[in-house]
Motif scaffolding. Structure first.
Motif, PDB file in Angstrom:
ATOM      1  N   ASN A  13      26.618  64.782   7.538  1.00 17.95           N
ATOM      2  CA  ASN A  13      26.112  65.501   8.708  1.00 17.95           C
ATOM      3  C   ASN A  13      25.696  64.444   9.720  1.00 17.95           C
ATOM      4  O   ASN A  13      24.900  63.561   9.392  1.00 17.95           O
ATOM      5  CB  ASN A  13      24.884  66.333   8.354  1.00 17.95           C
ATOM      6  CG  ASN A  13      25.194  67.778   8.058  1.00 17.95           C
ATOM      7  OD1 ASN A  13      24.445  68.436   7.378  1.00 17.95           O
ATOM      8  ND2 ASN A  13      26.284  68.313   8.571  1.00 17.95           N
ATOM      9  N   ASN A  70      21.629  73.302  17.386  1.00 14.87           N
ATOM     10  CA  ASN A  70      23.004  73.325  16.902  1.00 14.87           C
ATOM     11  C   ASN A  70      23.959  72.860  17.997  1.00 14.87           C
ATOM     12  O   ASN A  70      23.603  72.807  19.181  1.00 14.87           O
ATOM     13  CB  ASN A  70      23.387  74.733  16.445  1.00 14.87           C
ATOM     14  CG  ASN A  70      22.618  75.170  15.217  1.00 14.87           C
ATOM     15  OD1 ASN A  70      22.438  74.400  14.280  1.00 14.87           O
ATOM     16  ND2 ASN A  70      22.156  76.417  15.216  1.00 14.87           N
ATOM     17  N   ALA A  76      18.384  75.997  15.200  1.00 12.07           N
ATOM     18  CA  ALA A  76      18.435  76.193  13.753  1.00 12.07           C
ATOM     19  C   ALA A  76      17.023  76.346  13.207  1.00 12.07           C
ATOM     20  O   ALA A  76      16.076  75.740  13.719  1.00 12.07           O
ATOM     21  CB  ALA A  76      19.129  75.011  13.083  1.00 12.07           C
ATOM     22  N   THR A  78      16.172  75.432  10.107  1.00  8.46           N
ATOM     23  CA  THR A  78      15.907  74.209   9.364  1.00  8.46           C
ATOM     24  C   THR A  78      17.231  73.541   9.040  1.00  8.46           C
ATOM     25  O   THR A  78      18.305  74.124   9.221  1.00  8.46           O
ATOM     26  CB  THR A  78      15.122  74.496   8.065  1.00  8.46           C
ATOM     27  OG1 THR A  78      14.742  73.255   7.449  1.00  8.46           O
ATOM     28  CG2 THR A  78      15.949  75.304   7.085  1.00  8.46           C
ATOM     29  N   CYS A  79      17.179  72.314   8.551  1.00  9.16           N
ATOM     30  CA  CYS A  79      18.376  71.580   8.132  1.00  9.16           C
ATOM     31  C   CYS A  79      17.912  70.402   7.289  1.00  9.16           C
ATOM     32  O   CYS A  79      17.245  69.495   7.797  1.00  9.16           O
ATOM     33  CB  CYS A  79      19.173  71.095   9.342  1.00  9.16           C
ATOM     34  SG  CYS A  79      20.557  70.010   8.923  1.00  9.16           S
ATOM     35  N   ASN A 181      17.434  78.436   6.733  1.00  4.66           N
ATOM     36  CA  ASN A 181      18.497  78.985   7.566  1.00  4.66           C
ATOM     37  C   ASN A 181      19.447  79.812   6.705  1.00  4.66           C
ATOM     38  O   ASN A 181      19.331  79.858   5.487  1.00  4.66           O
ATOM     39  CB  ASN A 181      19.242  77.865   8.317  1.00  4.66           C
ATOM     40  CG  ASN A 181      19.631  76.726   7.402  1.00  4.66           C
ATOM     41  OD1 ASN A 181      19.520  76.821   6.187  1.00  4.66           O
ATOM     42  ND2 ASN A 181      20.093  75.635   7.980  1.00  4.66           N
ATOM     43  N   HIS A 183      23.191  81.181   5.195  1.00  6.15           N
ATOM     44  CA  HIS A 183      24.484  80.661   4.765  1.00  6.15           C
ATOM     45  C   HIS A 183      25.335  81.796   4.207  1.00  6.15           C
ATOM     46  O   HIS A 183      24.850  82.613   3.419  1.00  6.15           O
ATOM     47  CB  HIS A 183      24.322  79.604   3.665  1.00  6.15           C
ATOM     48  CG  HIS A 183      23.487  78.427   4.056  1.00  6.15           C
ATOM     49  ND1 HIS A 183      24.026  77.236   4.487  1.00  6.15           N
ATOM     50  CD2 HIS A 183      22.134  78.262   4.085  1.00  6.15           C
ATOM     51  CE1 HIS A 183      23.049  76.384   4.758  1.00  6.15           C
ATOM     52  NE2 HIS A 183      21.895  76.983   4.527  1.00  6.15           N
ATOM     53  N   ASN A 213      25.479  79.568   8.921  1.00  3.61           N
ATOM     54  CA  ASN A 213      26.361  78.539   8.387  1.00  3.61           C
ATOM     55  C   ASN A 213      27.428  79.205   7.523  1.00  3.61           C
ATOM     56  O   ASN A 213      27.105  80.032   6.666  1.00  3.61           O
ATOM     57  CB  ASN A 213      25.575  77.538   7.533  1.00  3.61           C
ATOM     58  CG  ASN A 213      24.558  76.771   8.354  1.00  3.61           C
ATOM     59  OD1 ASN A 213      24.900  75.862   9.077  1.00  3.61           O
ATOM     60  ND2 ASN A 213      23.290  77.165   8.252  1.00  3.61           N
TER      61      ASN A 213
END
Length: 238
Positions: A13, A70, A76, A78-79, A181, A183, A213
């Motif tokens: 990432n 993003n 977002a 979180t990440c 987040n 998915h 995502n």
């Protein structure tokens, strides 16, 4: 407004990162420019998103909030990889501070609607060499499928998308996962960038979520030899 950017990578990432002692108007301007900055076709720098470390002044070395923008300009929740990169940027700021300051063993960060913590692993051992330590982030417990209150609504939405795209396989083996987040994970026979480009934008438009995502996985055939080795390494029945 001029901004200094850093470029960080975490598990493939990649992010632009900026320390941001500016107001909300400037932040919204940055969000609008995110698609251009993150563009990979040569007109932009290229990134999966922008990490914004908010500070009260340009001299601060500890941010009070982390925003994750993003590549399309949306925010977002979180990440994990982004948080780890942001934490290391904070550590570098502390290392470069004059006069010298005590290095943190971890950092707490406010996100869009929650808080998170990142802990540095091996920071004392790495202090002399200058190498960056590993970073562990507590992402909380995953909420899977029926544990999500909108799971049934997501099922109905996927049926509509599958019909529109003439891809009934989208409804056969999939999971809805919330880990800060959202998915969507699909198990399909084929995996390709073209496939992601086909279904990704369509799934982004649901009123059920503000962006999501999308992951496509392909099951790998496991031989008896591989299975035996896994059993031996794990030391347990499978």
């Amino acid at each position: 407004m001029e901004l200094d950017f850093e470029k960080w990578h975490g598990n493939k990432n990649d992010f632009l990162l900026t320390w941001f002692p500016h107001d909300a108007v400037a932040f919204e301007s940055l969000r609008r420019q995110a698609p251009s900055l993150c563009n990979r076709d040569g007109s932009g720098v290229g990134a999966d998103g922008i990490l914004v470390l908010h500070t009260k002044t340009s001299r601060d070395i500890t941010p009070y909030q982390l925003s994750i923008i993003n590549s399309d300009g949306s925010l977002a929740e979180t990440c994990g990889n982004g948080i780890r990169c942001a934490a290391l940027s904070v550590l570098v700021k502390h290392r470069e501070a004059t006069p010298k300051v005590e290095l943190p063993h971890g950092i707490d960060l406010a996100l869009k609607s929650a808080r998170t913590s990142a802990q540095f692993i091996g920071i004392l051992e790495e202090r002399a060499s200058g190498a960056l330590p590993l970073v562990a982030v507590d992402m909380g417990k995953a909420i899977v499928n029926e544990q999500n209150p909108d799971f049934k609504a997501a099922q109905e939405y996927l049926k509509t998308v599958a019909a529109d795209l003439n891809m009934p396989e989208l409804t056969k083996d999939w999971s809805l996962v919330t880990l800060g987040n959202r998915h969507l994970v699909f198990s399909l026979d084929k995996v390709s960038r073209d496939l992601i480009r086909k279904i990704g934008p369509r799934l982004q438009t649901s009123p059920l979520w503000d962006g999501i995502n999308v992951h496509i996985i392909k099951a790998k055939d496991v031989s008896d030899k591989d299975l035996k080795r896994a059993k031996d390494e794990l030391g347990q029945n499978m």
